[in-house]
Design a protein around this motif. Sequence first.
Motif, PDB file in Angstrom:
ATOM      1  N   SER A  66       0.814  -1.215   0.000  1.00 52.65           N
ATOM      2  CA  SER A  66       0.000   0.000   0.000  1.00 52.65           C
ATOM      3  C   SER A  66       0.845   1.261   0.000  1.00 52.65           C
ATOM      4  N   ILE A  67       0.240   2.319  -0.537  1.00 53.03           N
ATOM      5  CA  ILE A  67       0.853   3.649  -0.526  1.00 53.03           C
ATOM      6  C   ILE A  67      -0.166   4.629   0.025  1.00 53.03           C
ATOM      7  N   ASN A  68       0.277   5.442   0.967  1.00 56.42           N
ATOM      8  CA  ASN A  68      -0.561   6.506   1.512  1.00 56.42           C
ATOM      9  C   ASN A  68       0.139   7.835   1.246  1.00 56.42           C
ATOM     10  N   PRO A  69      -0.304   8.594   0.234  1.00 58.73           N
ATOM     11  CA  PRO A  69       0.352   9.864  -0.085  1.00 58.73           C
ATOM     12  C   PRO A  69       0.249  10.897   1.028  1.00 58.73           C
ATOM     13  N   LEU A 127      -3.744   1.998  -3.204  1.00 56.65           N
ATOM     14  CA  LEU A 127      -3.725   3.393  -2.763  1.00 56.65           C
ATOM     15  C   LEU A 127      -4.822   3.595  -1.724  1.00 56.65           C
ATOM     16  N   SER A 128      -4.454   4.124  -0.579  1.00 56.26           N
ATOM     17  CA  SER A 128      -5.365   4.352   0.562  1.00 56.26           C
ATOM     18  C   SER A 128      -5.437   3.158   1.486  1.00 56.26           C
ATOM     19  N   CYS A 133      -6.526   8.605  -0.385  1.00 58.47           N
ATOM     20  CA  CYS A 133      -5.611   9.221  -1.348  1.00 58.47           C
ATOM     21  C   CYS A 133      -6.282  10.343  -2.129  1.00 58.47           C
ATOM     22  N   GLU A 138      -5.627  16.548  -2.111  1.00 57.88           N
ATOM     23  CA  GLU A 138      -5.193  16.004  -3.395  1.00 57.88           C
ATOM     24  C   GLU A 138      -5.522  16.930  -4.557  1.00 57.88           C
ATOM     25  N   THR A 144      -1.638  11.713  -5.978  1.00 57.13           N
ATOM     26  CA  THR A 144      -2.260  10.462  -6.407  1.00 57.13           C
ATOM     27  C   THR A 144      -2.292  10.373  -7.926  1.00 57.13           C
ATOM     28  N   LEU A 147       1.076   9.387  -9.146  1.00 60.98           N
ATOM     29  CA  LEU A 147       1.346   7.976  -8.878  1.00 60.98           C
ATOM     30  C   LEU A 147       0.660   7.087  -9.925  1.00 60.98           C
ATOM     31  N   VAL A 158      -2.930  -1.290 -10.010  1.00 60.28           N
ATOM     32  CA  VAL A 158      -3.279  -0.453  -8.872  1.00 60.28           C
ATOM     33  C   VAL A 158      -4.700  -0.748  -8.428  1.00 60.28           C
ATOM     34  N   ILE A 160      -7.638   1.137  -5.893  1.00 67.55           N
ATOM     35  CA  ILE A 160      -7.921   2.413  -5.227  1.00 67.55           C
ATOM     36  C   ILE A 160      -9.112   2.266  -4.292  1.00 67.55           C
TER      37      ILE A 160
END
Length: 350
Positions: A66-69, A127-128, A133, A138, A144, A147, A158, A160
Motif C-alpha cells: 500500500s501507498i498513503n500519499p 492506494l489508501s 488518497c 489532493e 495520487t 502515482l 493499482v 484504489i
Amino acid sequence: MDNRVKGRGAAVNPQNKFTRHEVEYILEDWQRWDDPQDNPKTQFIEEDSKTLVNVSKSPDLPDFHSINPYRGCEHGCIYCYARNSHEYWGYSAGLDFETKIIVKKNAPQLLEKLFNSKKWEPHAIHLSGNTDCYQPGEKKYRITRQLLEICLKYRNPVSILTKNALVLRDRDILEKMAKLNLVHAAISITTLNEELRSALEPRTVTGQRRLQVVKTLHEAGVPTGVMTAPIIPGLNDHEIPAIVKAASENGAVWASYTVVRLNGAISTLFEEWIHHHFSDKAAKVLNQIRSCHRGMVNDSRFGTRMTGEGIFAENIRQLHELACRKYFKDKSLPELDCTQFVRAGQMRLF
C-alpha cells in the motif's frame, strides 16, 4: 450551547499516548484564551519521505502493498482506525488528525525509483491502505494522479479505495489502465442517510454522490466495488441491503464490509461523538459494539478483529452475505494483470 467545531468529526484533541510532558494553562473565569482549537484551519506539512510502499505482515491482509500519499485525513470520519497512527508523528488522534495533514511530496519520485530497482517484483499497489488518497488536499497536490501516471507508464496494477468524488478527475488515466486490466476501484459507502453521514463523515460527499461515482467508473470500464464499512451495529447495520442493492444497480461488481472497532484513542473520540449526536442510541450502540468484541469496544486479534464475533456480528455477516448473493450473483471481479510490467517504463507496442 454547542461548542463543537463545525465540519470536523472530533471535538477535542485527546492526549497523545507517547507524550511524556504536557503544559496546561489555567485561566480565570473572566479570561479568554483564543485557542486555535476553537476554529482550527487545515495545515499541510510537506515532507520528503525516505520510504513509500508499506508491505503488510498481517494475516488478515497478507502481502498487502500500500501507498498513503498523505498522513492524516481532512474527511474527519470519527471511526477511522488511522487516527491512532497520527500519534507516532507527535500529533493527536483527534482534531490534529483532521487538521494537520502530512504530505509526502516526493512520493512520485520514490515510486519511479522503486519501479526502476531490480528488487521490485510486479505487485498490485493499493492506494489508501490507511488514509484516503483523494482527500481534499489532493486537489492541490495531485500526488495520487502522479502515482497513477507512473503506474500506467510502467504497467504496474493499482487498486484504489476512496470516498471522494475527486477520483473522477483522473478518469482519463483510469480508463487507459482499465483497458489493460491494471486497475480496480472501491468506493466506501457507510450510509445513505444524509443526517448520519454529515455527522459520521463530515467532510465527505453524500452517499448518493458516491453511487454516482460508482456508476461513472463502471461506465469508464473500471471494475468497481463498494466497501460498506465500517458497519456500526445499532446505527447503520440495517442499511446493508439497501446499500448493496444500490451499488449493484449502479454498476458495482462486489461489496465487502468490516465491523467497527474502537482501538486506542478512537474509543474516547467515538464515545464522546455518539453521546453528543445520538444520545438516545448511545448506550445501545456501544453495548452492541462490545458484544462484537468479547465485551470490549476493540479486539486486536487477527481473524476476528475486522468482522467481530457473537450474535450481532453474525447477524451482520448473514445480512451482508444474503444481500451480495442476491445482487451480485452474476458479477465477478477480474484479477489484476501483473505480467505487463515494464522496467524503466519502456512502452510496449499493442
